[in-house]
Design a protein around this motif. Structure first.
Motif, mmCIF file in Angstrom:
data_model
loop_
_atom_site.group_PDB
_atom_site.id
_atom_site.type_symbol
_atom_site.label_atom_id
_atom_site.label_comp_id
_atom_site.label_asym_id
_atom_site.label_seq_id
_atom_site.Cartn_x
_atom_site.Cartn_y
_atom_site.Cartn_z
ATOM 1 N N LEU A 23 0.817 -1.213 0.000
ATOM 2 C CA LEU A 23 0.000 0.000 0.000
ATOM 3 C C LEU A 23 0.852 1.264 0.000
ATOM 4 O O LEU A 23 0.578 2.206 -0.743
ATOM 5 C CB LEU A 23 -0.940 -0.014 1.207
ATOM 6 C CG LEU A 23 -2.009 1.053 1.255
ATOM 7 C CD1 LEU A 23 -2.918 0.976 0.038
ATOM 8 C CD2 LEU A 23 -2.812 0.924 2.534
ATOM 9 N N GLU A 24 1.895 1.290 0.804
ATOM 10 C CA GLU A 24 2.744 2.484 0.872
ATOM 11 C C GLU A 24 3.435 2.750 -0.461
ATOM 12 O O GLU A 24 3.482 3.894 -0.922
ATOM 13 C CB GLU A 24 3.778 2.327 1.989
ATOM 14 C CG GLU A 24 4.520 3.605 2.277
ATOM 15 C CD GLU A 24 5.405 3.508 3.500
ATOM 16 O OE1 GLU A 24 6.384 4.268 3.559
ATOM 17 O OE2 GLU A 24 5.140 2.681 4.384
ATOM 18 N N THR A 25 3.947 1.719 -1.095
ATOM 19 C CA THR A 25 4.579 1.865 -2.409
ATOM 20 C C THR A 25 3.577 2.367 -3.438
ATOM 21 O O THR A 25 3.894 3.244 -4.254
ATOM 22 C CB THR A 25 5.180 0.522 -2.866
ATOM 23 O OG1 THR A 25 6.135 0.092 -1.899
ATOM 24 C CG2 THR A 25 5.847 0.640 -4.218
ATOM 25 N N ALA A 26 2.368 1.847 -3.393
ATOM 26 C CA ALA A 26 1.330 2.269 -4.333
ATOM 27 C C ALA A 26 1.010 3.746 -4.155
ATOM 28 O O ALA A 26 0.871 4.478 -5.137
ATOM 29 C CB ALA A 26 0.072 1.416 -4.140
ATOM 30 N N PHE A 27 0.902 4.198 -2.898
ATOM 31 C CA PHE A 27 0.591 5.604 -2.656
ATOM 32 C C PHE A 27 1.741 6.525 -3.045
ATOM 33 O O PHE A 27 1.521 7.639 -3.518
ATOM 34 C CB PHE A 27 0.182 5.829 -1.207
ATOM 35 C CG PHE A 27 -1.222 5.396 -0.909
ATOM 36 C CD1 PHE A 27 -2.253 5.643 -1.795
ATOM 37 C CD2 PHE A 27 -1.517 4.743 0.272
ATOM 38 C CE1 PHE A 27 -3.556 5.246 -1.520
ATOM 39 C CE2 PHE A 27 -2.813 4.347 0.559
ATOM 40 C CZ PHE A 27 -3.839 4.598 -0.343
ATOM 41 N N HIS A 28 2.988 6.081 -2.874
ATOM 42 C CA HIS A 28 4.122 6.891 -3.321
ATOM 43 C C HIS A 28 4.105 7.024 -4.847
ATOM 44 O O HIS A 28 4.383 8.097 -5.383
ATOM 45 C CB HIS A 28 5.446 6.297 -2.840
ATOM 46 C CG HIS A 28 5.752 6.605 -1.422
ATOM 47 N ND1 HIS A 28 6.171 7.847 -1.001
ATOM 48 C CD2 HIS A 28 5.677 5.843 -0.309
ATOM 49 C CE1 HIS A 28 6.352 7.834 0.304
ATOM 50 N NE2 HIS A 28 6.050 6.628 0.752
ATOM 51 N N SER A 29 3.762 5.948 -5.524
ATOM 52 C CA SER A 29 3.657 5.991 -6.979
ATOM 53 C C SER A 29 2.535 6.937 -7.411
ATOM 54 O O SER A 29 2.709 7.751 -8.323
ATOM 55 C CB SER A 29 3.388 4.582 -7.515
ATOM 56 O OG SER A 29 3.158 4.612 -8.898
ATOM 57 N N LEU A 30 1.399 6.851 -6.737
ATOM 58 C CA LEU A 30 0.283 7.740 -7.041
ATOM 59 C C LEU A 30 0.671 9.201 -6.816
ATOM 60 O O LEU A 30 0.385 10.071 -7.632
ATOM 61 C CB LEU A 30 -0.929 7.375 -6.186
ATOM 62 C CG LEU A 30 -2.190 8.201 -6.389
ATOM 63 C CD1 LEU A 30 -2.673 8.130 -7.832
ATOM 64 C CD2 LEU A 30 -3.269 7.731 -5.428
ATOM 65 N N SER A 31 1.369 9.463 -5.731
ATOM 66 C CA SER A 31 1.826 10.816 -5.422
ATOM 67 C C SER A 31 2.726 11.356 -6.531
ATOM 68 O O SER A 31 2.595 12.502 -6.950
ATOM 69 C CB SER A 31 2.559 10.815 -4.081
ATOM 70 O OG SER A 31 2.989 12.095 -3.745
#
Length: 71
Positions: A23-31
């Protein structure tokens, strides 16, 4: 942003989020993708829980230090 660029961005986001198992990696990518949009300088994504309030889990750009301290 024109329609073609927006569709490409949406596709890229969908591919990266679909391939992520963290989840954290996904949100960093989204950011990162949000920051690529015109007129967007800062992103901050919070994860909210019932008991603990909100936790900043991803951000990008020049986030003010006081926001980082309060997360």
């Amino acid at each position: 942003m024109n329609r073609e660029k927006m569709l490409t961005l949406q596709r890229d986001i969908a591919i990266e989020l679909g391939a992520s198992n963290n989840l954290e990696t996904a949100f960093h990518s989204l950011s990162k993708h949000i920051l690529s949009l015109e007129d967007i300088d800062v992103t901050a994504i919070y994860l909210r829980s019932k008991n603990e309030g909100s936790n900043l889990i991803a951000y990008g750009g020049d986030v003010p230090e006081d926001i980082l301290k309060n997360s």
